[in-house]
Design an enzyme around this catalytic site. Structure first.
Site, short mmCIF file in Angstrom:
data_model
loop_
_atom_site.label_atom_id
_atom_site.label_comp_id
_atom_site.label_asym_id
_atom_site.label_seq_id
_atom_site.Cartn_x
_atom_site.Cartn_y
_atom_site.Cartn_z
N ARG A 53 0.82 -1.21 0.00
CA ARG A 53 0.00 0.00 0.00
C ARG A 53 0.85 1.26 0.00
NH1 ARG A 53 -3.25 1.95 -2.57
NH2 ARG A 53 -4.20 -0.12 -2.50
N LYS A 77 -0.11 25.13 -4.01
CA LYS A 77 -1.31 24.45 -3.49
C LYS A 77 -1.08 22.94 -3.53
CE LYS A 77 -4.21 28.25 -5.12
NZ LYS A 77 -5.21 28.68 -6.11
N LYS A 94 1.17 39.75 -4.02
CA LYS A 94 -0.24 39.51 -4.24
C LYS A 94 -1.08 40.67 -3.70
CE LYS A 94 -1.59 35.23 -3.55
NZ LYS A 94 -1.88 34.76 -4.92
N GLU A 119 1.21 40.01 -9.00
CA GLU A 119 -0.16 39.61 -9.37
C GLU A 119 -0.98 40.85 -9.70
OE1 GLU A 119 -2.64 36.54 -7.09
OE2 GLU A 119 -3.51 38.46 -6.47
N ASP A 179 -4.40 37.65 -13.10
CA ASP A 179 -5.30 36.89 -12.24
C ASP A 179 -6.75 37.03 -12.67
OD1 ASP A 179 -5.82 35.23 -9.99
OD2 ASP A 179 -6.48 36.99 -8.87
#
Length: 291
Positions: free
Chosen positions: A112, A147, A179, A208, A229
């Site tokens: 596994r 992410k 950002k 951004e 964006d």
């Protein structure tokens, strides 16, 4: 077989081995493999194959092999492990990717963990490969994001490379990405850019932008890369018309899917960022078949 098995991956062997050992320990934290130890004699020898149940692009085959090898080392036995397909290869349903012969107890104990690695990473590679195929001939590259599944970033980003994609920054310190919250906190895009460039003059800086006005401002302050964006394709084209004369690269991001990417093929953007490559991909269906 040793950790030199990882040589072809470019991954740090010591770090990767430690990751695999922790994953094996997780599976054995409540005791030894009760089912296998009760049903399989220690002297039983067999052969197992990791086989693809569906078409896909592989990543993590050497990692699965190392999971088997580490388990064999712990059990004090030898396994004969043969890698049949390389990371980055595409496979059809029914194709074996790895073969291992030795103590069946060892094979089943590691099964596994080995499958978890190769299935998850091959899922990332397969998703990335679909994007590279969709963008073929455009000059646009698909890039990942931060992410990622906690603890799996280096391996997931490796899988993106196996699928033909390009890595964005690995963490918070290898490049800067200004950002909206940074702009809000400092008062303006220019102020944020100046602060980053002053404190970290050697780092590449991406900005951004949500509007064409911000794009023009980012060009004026000297940004090297501009993230567009949530801009529609026609707006992306306008943004590229602003950035290209200045030699500034662009990256489109936000809500772009394989179903909608065709509209971005002729925008002139350099990259498309896809968080879904790592945060919500489906694993590739691979099986562990004991002969």
């Amino acid at each position: 077989m040793t950790i030199s098995l990882l040589d072809s991956t470019g991954l740090d062997a010591v770090t990767t081995r430690a990751h695999i050992e922790a994953a094996l320990d997780e599976d054995l934290a409540w005791g030894p493999d009760a089912t296998t130890n009760a049903t399989i004699g220690a002297d039983i020898i067999g052969t197992a194959k990791i086989v693809s149940r569906e078409p896909g692009c592989l990543a993590g085959v050497p990692i699965a092999a190392l999971a088997l090898q580490i388990t064999a080392e712990r059990d004090g036995v030898d396994l004969d492990i043969e890698v049949l397909k390389n990371d980055g290869d595409t496979v059809d349903a029914g194709q074996p990717t790895l073969r291992a012969t030795g103590a069946v107890r060892t094979l089943l104990t590691a099964e596994r963990t080995a499958l978890n690695y190769v299935s998850q990473l091959s899922g990332v590679a397969t998703a990335t490969h679909a994007w590279t195929q969709a963008l073929q001939g455009t000059g646009i590259a698909v890039r990942d994001t931060r992410k990622t599944v906690p603890g799996l970033r280096i391996l997931q980003k490796y899988a993106v490379r196996c699928g033909g994609g390009i890595n964005h920054r690995m963490g918070l310190g290898d490049s800067a990405l200004i950002k909206d919250n940074h702009i809000a906190a400092t008062g303006s895009l220019a102020a944020a850019f100046t602060a980053v460039r002053s404190k970290f003059p050697e780092l590449p800086v991406e900005v951004e932008c949500d509007t064409l006005e911000q794009v023009a401002e980012a060009v004026n302050v000297g940004a090297e890369l501009i993230l567009l964006d949530n801009m529609a394709p026609d707006v992306v084209r306008e943004a590229v018309a602003i950035t290209r004369p200045a030699g500034i690269r662009t990256e489109a991001s936000g809500g772009i899917t394989l179903d909608s990417v065709a509209a971005y093929r002729d925008t002139g953007v350099d990259y498309i960022a896809v968080g879904a490559l790592t945060h919500s991909n489906r694993v590739l269906d691979l099986g562990f078949d004991l002969a």
